[in-house]
Design a protein around this motif. Structure first.
Motif, PDB file in Angstrom:
ATOM      1  N   LEU A 228       5.135 -28.128  -7.123  1.00  0.00           N
ATOM      2  CA  LEU A 228       4.340 -28.901  -8.077  1.00  0.00           C
ATOM      3  C   LEU A 228       4.836 -30.337  -8.117  1.00  0.00           C
ATOM      4  O   LEU A 228       4.049 -31.287  -8.172  1.00  0.00           O
ATOM      5  CB  LEU A 228       4.433 -28.269  -9.468  1.00  0.00           C
ATOM      6  CG  LEU A 228       3.667 -26.971  -9.671  1.00  0.00           C
ATOM      7  CD1 LEU A 228       3.932 -26.395 -11.047  1.00  0.00           C
ATOM      8  CD2 LEU A 228       2.177 -27.194  -9.461  1.00  0.00           C
TER       9      LEU A 228
ATOM     10  N   ILE B  37       2.871 -34.163  -7.127  1.00  0.00           N
ATOM     11  CA  ILE B  37       2.615 -35.238  -8.088  1.00  0.00           C
ATOM     12  C   ILE B  37       1.989 -36.435  -7.370  1.00  0.00           C
ATOM     13  O   ILE B  37       1.112 -37.110  -7.900  1.00  0.00           O
ATOM     14  CB  ILE B  37       3.933 -35.663  -8.775  1.00  0.00           C
ATOM     15  CG1 ILE B  37       4.416 -34.547  -9.695  1.00  0.00           C
ATOM     16  CG2 ILE B  37       3.730 -36.954  -9.564  1.00  0.00           C
ATOM     17  CD1 ILE B  37       5.740 -34.851 -10.371  1.00  0.00           C
TER      18      ILE B  37
ATOM     19  N   GLY C  43      -4.681 -20.749 -11.048  1.00  0.00           N
ATOM     20  CA  GLY C  43      -5.438 -21.877 -11.572  1.00  0.00           C
ATOM     21  C   GLY C  43      -4.667 -23.172 -11.713  1.00  0.00           C
ATOM     22  O   GLY C  43      -5.174 -24.131 -12.288  1.00  0.00           O
ATOM     23  N   LEU C  44      -3.446 -23.226 -11.191  1.00  0.00           N
ATOM     24  CA  LEU C  44      -2.660 -24.445 -11.337  1.00  0.00           C
ATOM     25  C   LEU C  44      -2.906 -25.416 -10.195  1.00  0.00           C
ATOM     26  O   LEU C  44      -2.683 -26.622 -10.338  1.00  0.00           O
ATOM     27  CB  LEU C  44      -1.168 -24.105 -11.414  1.00  0.00           C
ATOM     28  CG  LEU C  44      -0.778 -23.211 -12.593  1.00  0.00           C
ATOM     29  CD1 LEU C  44       0.712 -22.976 -12.607  1.00  0.00           C
ATOM     30  CD2 LEU C  44      -1.235 -23.835 -13.895  1.00  0.00           C
TER      31      LEU C  44
ATOM     32  N   ALA D  18      -4.297 -28.907 -10.175  1.00  0.00           N
ATOM     33  CA  ALA D  18      -5.640 -28.682 -10.707  1.00  0.00           C
ATOM     34  C   ALA D  18      -5.974 -29.641 -11.850  1.00  0.00           C
ATOM     35  O   ALA D  18      -7.059 -30.204 -11.893  1.00  0.00           O
ATOM     36  CB  ALA D  18      -5.795 -27.239 -11.169  1.00  0.00           C
ATOM     37  N   ASP D  19      -5.064 -29.845 -12.754  1.00  0.00           N
ATOM     38  CA  ASP D  19      -5.315 -30.770 -13.869  1.00  0.00           C
ATOM     39  C   ASP D  19      -4.004 -31.200 -14.506  1.00  0.00           C
ATOM     40  O   ASP D  19      -2.943 -30.617 -14.244  1.00  0.00           O
ATOM     41  CB  ASP D  19      -6.266 -30.163 -14.901  1.00  0.00           C
ATOM     42  CG  ASP D  19      -5.667 -28.935 -15.530  1.00  0.00           C
ATOM     43  OD1 ASP D  19      -4.789 -29.087 -16.392  1.00  0.00           O
ATOM     44  OD2 ASP D  19      -6.064 -27.820 -15.148  1.00  0.00           O
ATOM     45  N   GLU D  20      -4.101 -32.181 -15.358  1.00  0.00           N
ATOM     46  CA  GLU D  20      -2.904 -32.800 -15.960  1.00  0.00           C
ATOM     47  C   GLU D  20      -2.135 -31.847 -16.858  1.00  0.00           C
ATOM     48  O   GLU D  20      -0.960 -32.060 -17.142  1.00  0.00           O
ATOM     49  CB  GLU D  20      -3.329 -34.022 -16.780  1.00  0.00           C
ATOM     50  CG  GLU D  20      -3.935 -35.135 -15.948  1.00  0.00           C
ATOM     51  CD  GLU D  20      -2.912 -35.769 -15.013  1.00  0.00           C
ATOM     52  OE1 GLU D  20      -1.833 -36.110 -15.505  1.00  0.00           O
ATOM     53  OE2 GLU D  20      -3.200 -35.885 -13.800  1.00  0.00           O
ATOM     54  N   SER D  21      -2.797 -30.801 -17.313  1.00  0.00           N
ATOM     55  CA  SER D  21      -2.131 -29.911 -18.264  1.00  0.00           C
ATOM     56  C   SER D  21      -0.880 -29.289 -17.656  1.00  0.00           C
ATOM     57  O   SER D  21       0.041 -28.895 -18.370  1.00  0.00           O
ATOM     58  CB  SER D  21      -3.094 -28.817 -18.719  1.00  0.00           C
ATOM     59  OG  SER D  21      -3.400 -27.959 -17.637  1.00  0.00           O
TER      60      SER D  21
ATOM     61  N   PHE E 263       1.390 -30.799 -16.022  1.00  0.00           N
ATOM     62  CA  PHE E 263       2.523 -31.666 -16.338  1.00  0.00           C
ATOM     63  C   PHE E 263       2.866 -31.604 -17.819  1.00  0.00           C
ATOM     64  O   PHE E 263       4.029 -31.714 -18.201  1.00  0.00           O
ATOM     65  CB  PHE E 263       2.223 -33.097 -15.911  1.00  0.00           C
ATOM     66  CG  PHE E 263       1.945 -33.204 -14.438  1.00  0.00           C
ATOM     67  CD1 PHE E 263       2.901 -32.814 -13.512  1.00  0.00           C
ATOM     68  CD2 PHE E 263       0.733 -33.664 -13.966  1.00  0.00           C
ATOM     69  CE1 PHE E 263       2.656 -32.885 -12.153  1.00  0.00           C
ATOM     70  CE2 PHE E 263       0.477 -33.746 -12.608  1.00  0.00           C
ATOM     71  CZ  PHE E 263       1.439 -33.356 -11.697  1.00  0.00           C
ATOM     72  N   ASN E 264       1.840 -31.424 -18.640  1.00  0.00           N
ATOM     73  CA  ASN E 264       2.107 -31.281 -20.068  1.00  0.00           C
ATOM     74  C   ASN E 264       3.016 -30.085 -20.317  1.00  0.00           C
ATOM     75  O   ASN E 264       3.957 -30.162 -21.106  1.00  0.00           O
ATOM     76  CB  ASN E 264       0.795 -31.078 -20.833  1.00  0.00           C
ATOM     77  CG  ASN E 264      -0.087 -32.291 -20.775  1.00  0.00           C
ATOM     78  OD1 ASN E 264       0.385 -33.399 -20.512  1.00  0.00           O
ATOM     79  ND2 ASN E 264      -1.376 -32.114 -21.001  1.00  0.00           N
ATOM     80  N   MET E 265       2.731 -28.992 -19.628  1.00  0.00           N
ATOM     81  CA  MET E 265       3.549 -27.794 -19.804  1.00  0.00           C
ATOM     82  C   MET E 265       4.991 -28.066 -19.396  1.00  0.00           C
ATOM     83  O   MET E 265       5.927 -27.725 -20.124  1.00  0.00           O
ATOM     84  CB  MET E 265       2.973 -26.650 -18.969  1.00  0.00           C
ATOM     85  CG  MET E 265       1.609 -26.188 -19.453  1.00  0.00           C
ATOM     86  SD  MET E 265       0.975 -24.743 -18.578  1.00  0.00           S
ATOM     87  CE  MET E 265       0.202 -25.505 -17.148  1.00  0.00           C
ATOM     88  N   CYS E 266       5.152 -28.701 -18.258  1.00  0.00           N
ATOM     89  CA  CYS E 266       6.499 -28.986 -17.778  1.00  0.00           C
ATOM     90  C   CYS E 266       7.233 -29.940 -18.714  1.00  0.00           C
ATOM     91  O   CYS E 266       8.412 -29.740 -19.025  1.00  0.00           O
ATOM     92  CB  CYS E 266       6.438 -29.564 -16.367  1.00  0.00           C
ATOM     93  SG  CYS E 266       5.884 -28.350 -15.142  1.00  0.00           S
ATOM     94  N   CYS E 267       6.521 -30.946 -19.186  1.00  0.00           N
ATOM     95  CA  CYS E 267       7.146 -31.913 -20.083  1.00  0.00           C
ATOM     96  C   CYS E 267       7.541 -31.261 -21.394  1.00  0.00           C
ATOM     97  O   CYS E 267       8.608 -31.562 -21.950  1.00  0.00           O
ATOM     98  CB  CYS E 267       6.200 -33.093 -20.336  1.00  0.00           C
ATOM     99  SG  CYS E 267       6.035 -34.186 -18.912  1.00  0.00           S
TER     100      CYS E 267
END
Lengths: 123, 123
Positions: B45, B49, B80-81, B96-99, B101-105
């Motif tokens: 992942l 980036i 789905g990632l 797939a989408d910005e979410s 990175f949100n999860m990782c952050c």
DNA sequence: TTGATATATGCACATATACGCATATGCTTG
DNA sequence: CAAGCATATGCGTATATGTGCATATATCAA
């Protein structure tokens, strides 16, 4: 320990393409995800939203066996997601900090995004 | 599929104590966490980036074997990632989408909180 | 000390999954 | 068609972990 903190400084912004996470940081993040990858542990965290509870209460609410619930609580505490407080015979667990919910919310948001795309793909 | 979306509506706000997540939603969330609980997948992942890349490039950057990288990419796409795009001989994967990175952050932030507490506990 | 209650843990078992190796599949070119 | 490259997959294995059962530990009361 402080070494970890500084090593995570650049980890926090994963989108900064110039800085890659170290192997250790990567494993630390993976480990945290792994702790949250069990339905029973998520159920326990959910029960603890109300505030601290003892093991027996969590056993009753979760429907799991005493042994299994105890083990999961140990795991969550050991990994820093729960705090432990002994009071006589009972042990009370509580969510260590709000970031736990942030993680869960972020994942739920991610799932919603995935499902949005799926529904688009289906027409 | 749309059933899932509506069932996740109340999931998103885990802190709403009145509404508990269903078992199915809980397993869905746990599953998402599990996908992110592997260092190699996180590494992939991270490589993505920069934008979409083919498998060979990801094999080179990650240092893993072709077979293993391929399998992890499959997993990430199936869950789905990642998005998959074939172009001739090559297959390109992209986030797939910005979410994601949100999860990782969110998790990185959680770790930082844990470490803060640890350093306080140590004095 | 003895007993009762709350919590933790040793052990065995079943399941999941990451991994390497070899091979299969898919696509393009000659 | 054959050959070659990129990617995917079947198979076996090692390891991790969730779970239940029984039991150990810890704390309090009588």
């Amino acid at each position: 320990m402080l070494d970890y903190m500084s090593s995570l400084g650049h980890v926090y912004s994963m989108k900064d393409a110039n800085e890659r996470m170290s192997d250790e940081a990567l494993e630390l993040v993976a480990r945290r995800f792994a702790v949250l990858s069990e339905p029973m542990r998520l159920r326990l965290l959910q029960s603890l939203i109300d505030g601290e509870k003892n093991v027996n209460a969590l056993v009753a609410e979760s429907g799991g066996t005493q042994a299994n619930v105890s083990r999961h609580l140990q795991t969550l505490a050991r990994e820093g997601l729960l705090s432990r407080r002994r009071e006589g015979l009972q042990v009370f667990y509580s969510v260590a900090d709000e970031s736990v919910f942030n993680m869960c919310c972020a994942v739920c948001g991610g799932i919603r995004e995935s499902l949005k795309k799926d529904s688009k793909a289906l027409g």
